[in-house]
Design an enzyme around this catalytic site. Structure first.
Site, PDB file in Angstrom:
ATOM      1  N   GLU A   1     -10.558   0.674  -4.459  1.00  0.00           N
ATOM      2  CA  GLU A   1      -9.515  -0.246  -4.017  1.00  0.00           C
ATOM      3  C   GLU A   1     -10.060  -1.647  -3.787  1.00  0.00           C
ATOM      4  O   GLU A   1     -11.103  -1.817  -3.153  1.00  0.00           O
ATOM      5  CB  GLU A   1      -8.874   0.264  -2.720  1.00  0.00           C
ATOM      6  CG  GLU A   1      -7.959   1.453  -2.920  1.00  0.00           C
ATOM      7  CD  GLU A   1      -7.016   1.632  -1.749  1.00  0.00           C
ATOM      8  OE1 GLU A   1      -6.330   0.654  -1.387  1.00  0.00           O
ATOM      9  OE2 GLU A   1      -6.980   2.740  -1.188  1.00  0.00           O
TER      10      GLU A   1
ATOM     11  N   CYS B   1      -5.108   6.587  -2.995  1.00  0.00           N
ATOM     12  CA  CYS B   1      -4.457   5.293  -3.181  1.00  0.00           C
ATOM     13  C   CYS B   1      -3.098   5.566  -3.806  1.00  0.00           C
ATOM     14  O   CYS B   1      -3.025   6.012  -4.958  1.00  0.00           O
ATOM     15  CB  CYS B   1      -5.293   4.382  -4.077  1.00  0.00           C
ATOM     16  SG  CYS B   1      -4.509   2.786  -4.442  1.00  0.00           S
TER      17      CYS B   1
ATOM     18  N   GLY C   1      -2.232   3.289  -6.691  1.00  0.00           N
ATOM     19  CA  GLY C   1      -3.139   3.666  -7.774  1.00  0.00           C
ATOM     20  C   GLY C   1      -2.674   4.916  -8.499  1.00  0.00           C
ATOM     21  O   GLY C   1      -2.792   5.025  -9.732  1.00  0.00           O
TER      22      GLY C   1
ATOM     23  N   CYS D   1       0.868  -1.181   0.000  1.00  0.00           N
ATOM     24  CA  CYS D   1       0.000   0.000   0.000  1.00  0.00           C
ATOM     25  C   CYS D   1       0.901   1.225   0.000  1.00  0.00           C
ATOM     26  O   CYS D   1       1.693   1.421   0.937  1.00  0.00           O
ATOM     27  CB  CYS D   1      -0.907   0.000   1.234  1.00  0.00           C
ATOM     28  SG  CYS D   1      -1.870   1.523   1.425  1.00  0.00           S
TER      29      CYS D   1
ATOM     30  N   HIS E   1      -3.500  -3.194 -10.911  1.00  0.00           N
ATOM     31  CA  HIS E   1      -4.327  -2.020 -11.179  1.00  0.00           C
ATOM     32  C   HIS E   1      -4.769  -2.008 -12.635  1.00  0.00           C
ATOM     33  O   HIS E   1      -4.013  -2.407 -13.528  1.00  0.00           O
ATOM     34  CB  HIS E   1      -3.540  -0.724 -10.937  1.00  0.00           C
ATOM     35  CG  HIS E   1      -3.245  -0.453  -9.502  1.00  0.00           C
ATOM     36  ND1 HIS E   1      -4.029   0.348  -8.716  1.00  0.00           N
ATOM     37  CD2 HIS E   1      -2.230  -0.887  -8.711  1.00  0.00           C
ATOM     38  CE1 HIS E   1      -3.517   0.405  -7.488  1.00  0.00           C
ATOM     39  NE2 HIS E   1      -2.426  -0.338  -7.468  1.00  0.00           N
TER      40      HIS E   1
END
Length: 281
Positions: A215, A224, A227, A78, A166
């Site tokens: 997410e 994110c 992201g 993350c 992603h």
């Protein structure tokens, strides 16, 4: 099983919030039910992701970071949590950099201006089997759409792995209902055997992207980090931006740079300290 109380730190990175625990031994694990209870806004301190800092598992690492999403599922990494954990490690050591191990690979966190932290997110993984996808496709624009075949609402997203999978759609549709509806539909699409994080990117200029992310396992969040990295990489591969840009998310702005010489993606953004407490495991 005997209940154990552990202190936690509550932090956020651009609004993406975390409960961060620290343990003395590697290999710490939690049941999905426990994670859901702790992450629940009504049943625990509440957060988007639960983070555990463990002792390092490989030479050269400062610490290992383990990540669970709010649905109880364990994930690879993350980006916003890496900045928060990096800040904690740097504050504790007084050093200028820290190497953080994750299931998605090691990451280097460094001090930037003020309370901002720069994280070296490593090389983006762009081959179809690295995302991973269920079948071979050109990841600059994969065969996926939402809406009627003859007039899709969104289509042909770029696919990128930043240690986690992603897809990034390029659209000016960024409202809550649309992102929630399309994101939840795509998250568990059969094309993605490990599920996928879904980005919705509106390119405002060659160095500015407005981004929202659904997410995997957490839903609609304020920011994110991985992201944002994936969005910049996907946009540059399509010729829509340069190799660096400001990514504006609901919770704040991140600076993303895809370095040409090293092929690494660097993310710089804020961290914030929200408080402390104790949880029962």
């Amino acid at each position: 099983m005997t209940a154990t109380s552990l202190p936690y730190v509550k932090m956020n990175g651009a609004g993406n919030d975390f409960i961060i625990l620290r343990v003395d031994a590697p290999g710490f694990d939690l049941s999905p039910d426990t994670v859901r209870r702790l992450c629940g806004r009504d049943t625990g301190p509440g957060c988007d992701q639960l983070i555990v800092i463990e002792p390092p598992t490989n030479p050269g690492e400062t610490a290992f970071m383990r990540v669970w999403n709010a649905d109880g599922g364990k994930v690879e990494t993350c980006g916003n949590a890496l900045r928060c954990v990096g800040w904690l490690l740097l504050e504790a050591s007084g050093q200028e950099s820290a190497v953080i191990g994750t299931l998605g690979g090691p990451t280097v966190a460094r001090r930037a201006e003020g309370t901002r932290i720069e994280v070296d997110m490593g090389t983006p993984r762009l081959a179809w089997h690295q995302i991973p996808l269920a079948e071979e496709m050109d990841t600059r624009g994969i065969e996926l759409q939402v809406g009627p075949v003859e007039a899709p609402v969104i289509h042909t997203p770029g696919a990128v792995s930043m240690g986690n999978p992603h897809v990034v759609f390029f659209t000016d549709r960024l409202d809550d209902d649309f992102v929630r509806g399309a994101g939840s539909l795509i998250e568990h699409h059969p094309l993605f055997p490990e599920g996928v994080n879904v980005g919705f990117a509106h390119v405002l200029s060659p160095d500015h992207i407005r981004l929202r992310v659904w997410e995997r396992g957490a839903g609609l969040t304020l920011a994110c980090g991985t992201g944002a990295c994936a969005a910049l990489v996907a946009a540059h591969r399509r010729g829509l931006t340069g190799r660096s840009a400001t990514l504006t998310l609901e919770g704040g702005a991140l600076t993303i740079r895809w370095d040409e010489a090293s092929d690494h993606v660097f993310m710089t953004g804020p961290v914030a300290f929200d408080g402390t407490g104790t949880v029962t495991i």
